[in-house]
Design a protein around this motif. Structure first.
Motif, short mmCIF file in Angstrom:
data_model
loop_
_atom_site.label_atom_id
_atom_site.label_comp_id
_atom_site.label_asym_id
_atom_site.label_seq_id
_atom_site.Cartn_x
_atom_site.Cartn_y
_atom_site.Cartn_z
N SER A 25 45.63 36.70 50.35
CA SER A 25 46.22 35.79 49.33
C SER A 25 44.80 35.02 48.90
CB SER A 25 47.23 34.72 49.55
OG SER A 25 46.74 34.12 50.65
N PHE A 26 44.85 34.55 47.66
CA PHE A 26 43.69 33.60 47.20
C PHE A 26 43.79 32.43 46.60
CE2 PHE A 26 44.94 37.12 44.51
CZ PHE A 26 45.23 36.43 43.26
N GLN A 27 42.86 31.55 46.69
CA GLN A 27 42.96 30.49 45.87
C GLN A 27 42.82 30.43 44.45
OE1 GLN A 27 40.16 27.62 47.61
NE2 GLN A 27 41.51 27.24 49.38
N VAL A 28 43.84 29.86 43.76
CA VAL A 28 43.54 29.99 42.15
C VAL A 28 42.90 28.41 41.75
CG1 VAL A 28 44.84 29.94 39.99
CG2 VAL A 28 45.89 31.05 42.19
N VAL A 29 41.57 28.68 41.37
CA VAL A 29 40.80 27.58 41.20
C VAL A 29 40.55 27.13 39.99
CG1 VAL A 29 39.72 27.99 43.48
CG2 VAL A 29 38.60 28.72 41.72
N GLU A 30 40.70 28.00 38.73
CA GLU A 30 40.22 27.69 37.58
C GLU A 30 40.70 28.76 36.51
OE1 GLU A 30 36.04 26.17 37.00
OE2 GLU A 30 36.14 27.43 34.94
N TYR A 31 41.36 28.15 35.31
CA TYR A 31 41.69 29.06 34.21
C TYR A 31 40.85 28.40 32.94
CZ TYR A 31 46.13 30.62 36.11
OH TYR A 31 46.86 31.35 36.85
N GLY A 32 40.49 29.28 32.30
CA GLY A 32 39.91 28.56 31.10
C GLY A 32 39.86 29.92 29.79
N PRO A 33 39.40 29.37 28.61
CA PRO A 33 39.05 30.20 27.43
C PRO A 33 37.65 30.74 27.50
CG PRO A 33 38.80 27.85 26.67
CD PRO A 33 39.13 27.93 28.09
N LEU A 34 37.74 32.12 26.88
CA LEU A 34 36.41 32.39 26.84
C LEU A 34 35.41 31.88 25.63
CD1 LEU A 34 36.98 36.29 26.98
CD2 LEU A 34 36.23 34.68 28.91
N LEU A 35 34.27 31.47 26.08
CA LEU A 35 33.43 30.63 25.33
C LEU A 35 33.13 31.02 24.08
CD1 LEU A 35 30.95 29.51 28.24
CD2 LEU A 35 32.69 28.02 27.09
N GLY A 36 33.21 30.20 23.20
CA GLY A 36 32.84 30.89 21.81
C GLY A 36 34.00 31.65 21.00
N LEU A 37 35.11 31.73 21.51
CA LEU A 37 36.20 32.16 21.03
C LEU A 37 37.34 31.33 20.47
CD1 LEU A 37 37.60 35.23 22.95
CD2 LEU A 37 36.71 35.53 20.66
#
Ligand SMILES: *[C@@H]1O[C@H](CO)[C@@H](O)[C@H](O)[C@H]1NC(C)=O
Ligand SMILES: *[C@@H]1O[C@H](CO)[C@@H](O)[C@H](O)[C@H]1NC(C)=O
Ligand SMILES: *[C@@H]1O[C@H](CO)[C@@H](O)[C@H](O)[C@H]1NC(C)=O
Ligand SMILES: *[C@@H]1O[C@H](CO)[C@@H](O)[C@H](O)[C@H]1NC(C)=O
Ligand SMILES: *[C@@H]1O[C@H](CO)[C@@H](O)[C@H](O)[C@H]1NC(C)=O
Ligand SMILES: [Cu+2]
Length: 563
Positions: free
Chosen positions: A415-427
């Protein structure tokens, strides 16, 4: 603390049971959705496949006989198989596959409590019915509750999966194919036929929800009740109140629900099947299935309107019960998910510009037999998409999704830590999918104690970052759990600590014999050869650099996300 843990381990070991289960996997004719009789894959002549219930520290002895006309494997989704990576049940990664007519026994002790599932992991066999809930009860409940219900959810189609995949790949057809709307099976039966669950006033219930679908998302709610999330994919969280659970294929949650104090009314639960990428269509997408939450037989049903500003679970807000702190990564890896068009007209999927194609030697068997060379990702084959990790390094994987579809990415062995979500830059997101919970991807970071899970949704036109310690030597797939994305190539192989694996684990002779029987190599590089000789592997596909419409005889694809 330490002593207590030790004592309880001892006492539980002495109480642990050996649980023998026999599965004869074969074809079964059944009309599962009330629409169409079709060939399915079941066990012991039956569909649905019965769920597996164990208690922590039990030993599962699962004897699988293969009555299909193709190889098969079963994967216990979410179990780490720590020290027994060859029991992961993943075709051409951890075994060649059980040959038709053959039998293999997967035997291991379960050391993780929680909500899991078990499914075929070869050629999309899970899509045709080879999937079931796998529940491991705790020795000591993490939270108090009086009853326990499971909702194992499946999307069901009229066509067998291999046929569907063939049609998607056929260059003569338009891409993407016209929408096909599945029906839902709930605990193996037609969603509309689902029976009531019983609540007694004042009591607390644990409800486990498993998305075992091939393609679609599920939401779950009990209008008129608040739910506290306490588990994501086998990892306990601090109670986190929500109104709606939302899950991509492969994901699971447990919630605690407190019953009202009177039995004056009955209520409804609400299972919503939907796909963000399909058009919204009355009764098809989303499709809501309801059943009764029965406090008293015959009590009037209280229809509670759904709150306008309802709270959907957002995994990055969850805190694990054990408060394991945010890991510091010593290495970062990017996995770029995309579609790829090939000169043969096939629209495939890819990770880092590579379309996964199964090697001839299971990657784990290459790892076991290649000595020092096993540290070189190249030896696993040009389309195995191997990434080699060093023992105990802490990796951050940034999963980048520059397309319009969700990709529920599942990592085996961890299992892994979920550390960040984000939009793709410039989109600038203009193609917001029609029906998704919450907003298009926005920048969000976990707190100091990120939740861990084994399947995470890479958002459209966005990314998700996950972290884990490479403390489980073995060969582990990371792949999209949408079956057609996966089998068209959205997979990569994590080759974890080959030298430690070589010292500590020995592949059982019976698994090597599977390969002999199937005419596959038991070792060597991805092609079963020495060094870097890959003769015998299928020919490499050639990436097309012209639009599909300019390839001879092919229609223009519609609505293809950028790759
Ligand atoms: C069922 O839940 C969905 C959200 O998952 C909501 O949009 C819908 O209104 C609910 N339906 C009922 C009948 O409560
Ligand atoms: C993908 O691979 C092809 C060769 O197979 C190469 O021509 C192309 O430049 C690569 N694209 C990217 C984005 O790396
Ligand atoms: C994004 O695009 C929309 C539609 O073209 C436009 O209205 C909006 O201002 C744009 N936003 C940004 C931040 O560029
Ligand atoms: C595997 O077992 C080792 C040794 O007991 C332990 O240190 C490690 O954390 C375990 N890893 C996983 C993923 O279970
Ligand atoms: C995503 O795709 C668009 C369109 O092809 C491209 O312009 C952009 O650079 C890509 N972004 C990333 C982060 O790959
Ligand atoms: Cu996908």
């Amino acid at each position: 603390m330490k002593i207590l843990g030790f004592l309880s381990l001892l006492s539980s070991l002495s109480l642990a049971a050996r649980v023998a289960i026999d599965w004869d996997i074969g074809y079964v004719m059944a009309n599962r959705d009330g629409l169409k009789m079709r060939r399915c894959i079941g066990v012991n002549g039956q569909v649905p496949v019965p769920p597996i219930y164990l208690t922590l520290y039990d030993t599962l002895v699962l004897t699988v006989h293969n009555s299909l006309d193709l190889p098969t494997t079963v994967h216990t989704h979410g179990f780490f198989q720590n020290g027994t990576s060859y029991l992961d049940g993943t075709a051409l990664v951890s075994e060649c596959g059980i040959p038709p007519g053959d039998t293999y026994t997967y035997e291991f002790q379960v050391t993780q409590a929680g909500t899991y599932w078990i499914h075929g992991h070869d050629q999309g066999q899970n899509a045709d019915g080879l999937r079931a809930a796998f529940i491991v009860r705790d020795k000591v409940k993490p939270y108090a509750y009086d009853g326990d219900y499971t909702f194992a959810l499946e999307d069901w189609y009229g066509k067998e999966f291999p046929q569907k995949l063939k049609e998607i790949l056929d260059p003569a057809n338009i891409f993407p194919p016209p929408p096909s709307f599945p029906t839902s099976l709930i605990n193996g039966y037609k969603g509309d036929d689902t029976g009531p669950i019983q609540f007694q006033p004042g009591k607390t219930y644990r409800i486990r929800v498993i998305n075992m679908a091939t393609t679609e998302n599920y939401q779950f709610s009990i209008p008129g009740h608040t739910m506290d999330v306490i588990e994501a994919d086998g990892v306990y969280s601090l109670p986190h109140p929500v109104d709606v659970i939302d899950m991509g294929p492969g994901q699971r949650y447990s919630v605690l629900v407190r019953a009202h104090n009177t039995d004056e009314f009955n209520y409804r639960y609400n299972v919503t099947l939907y796909a963000a990428f399909l058009p919204q269509l009355e009764d098809k997408n989303p499709h809501v299935y309801t059943g009764l939450v029965e406090y008293r037989k015959g009590a009037p049903i209280k229809e509670v309107p759904f709150p306008g500003n309802y709270r959907v679970v957002n995994d990055i807000e969850l805190v694990p019960k054990d408060r394991e702190p945010l890991l510091r990564a010593t290495r970062t890896i990017e996995l770029n998910l995309a579609n790829l068009l090939y000169t043969n007209g096939e629209m495939r999927t890819s990770i880092n510009n590579i379309t996964y194609v199964k090697p001839r030697t299971p990657s784990l068997f290459s790892m076991a037999t290649l000595g020092e060379l096993a540290k070189d990702p190249k030896v696993y084959g040009p389309q195995t998409n191997a990434i080699v990790l060093r023992h105990l390094e802490t990796v951050e994987i940034s999963i980048v999704n520059n397309g319009s579809l969700f990709h529920p990415m599942h990592l085996h062995g961890h299992s892994f830590q979920v550390v960040e979500y984000g939009p793709l830059l410039g989109l600038n997101i203009t193609t917001t999918p029609v029906f998704i919970p919450g907003e298009p991807p926005r920048f969000q970071q976990s707190g100091p104690f990120p939740i861990r899970r084994d399947t995470v949704q890479a958002p459209p036109f966005g990314y998700v970052k996950i972290r884990f310690v490479a403390d489980n030597p073995g060969a582990w797939l990371i792949h999209c759990h949408v079956m057609d994305h996966m089998l068209r190539g959205m997979q990569a192989t994590i080759i974890e600590a080959p030298e430690v694996f070589q010292h500590r684990q020995r592949i059982p002779e019976e698994l090597l014999e599977q390969c002999d029987k199937l005419g596959m190599p038991r070792g060597g590089n991805g092609a079963g050869n020495k060094g870097y000789d890959f003769s015998g592997l299928p020919e490499l596909l050639i990436i097309a650099t012209v639009p599909r419409s300019l390839l001879p005889g092919l229609p223009e694809p519609t609505n293809v996300p950028p790759s």
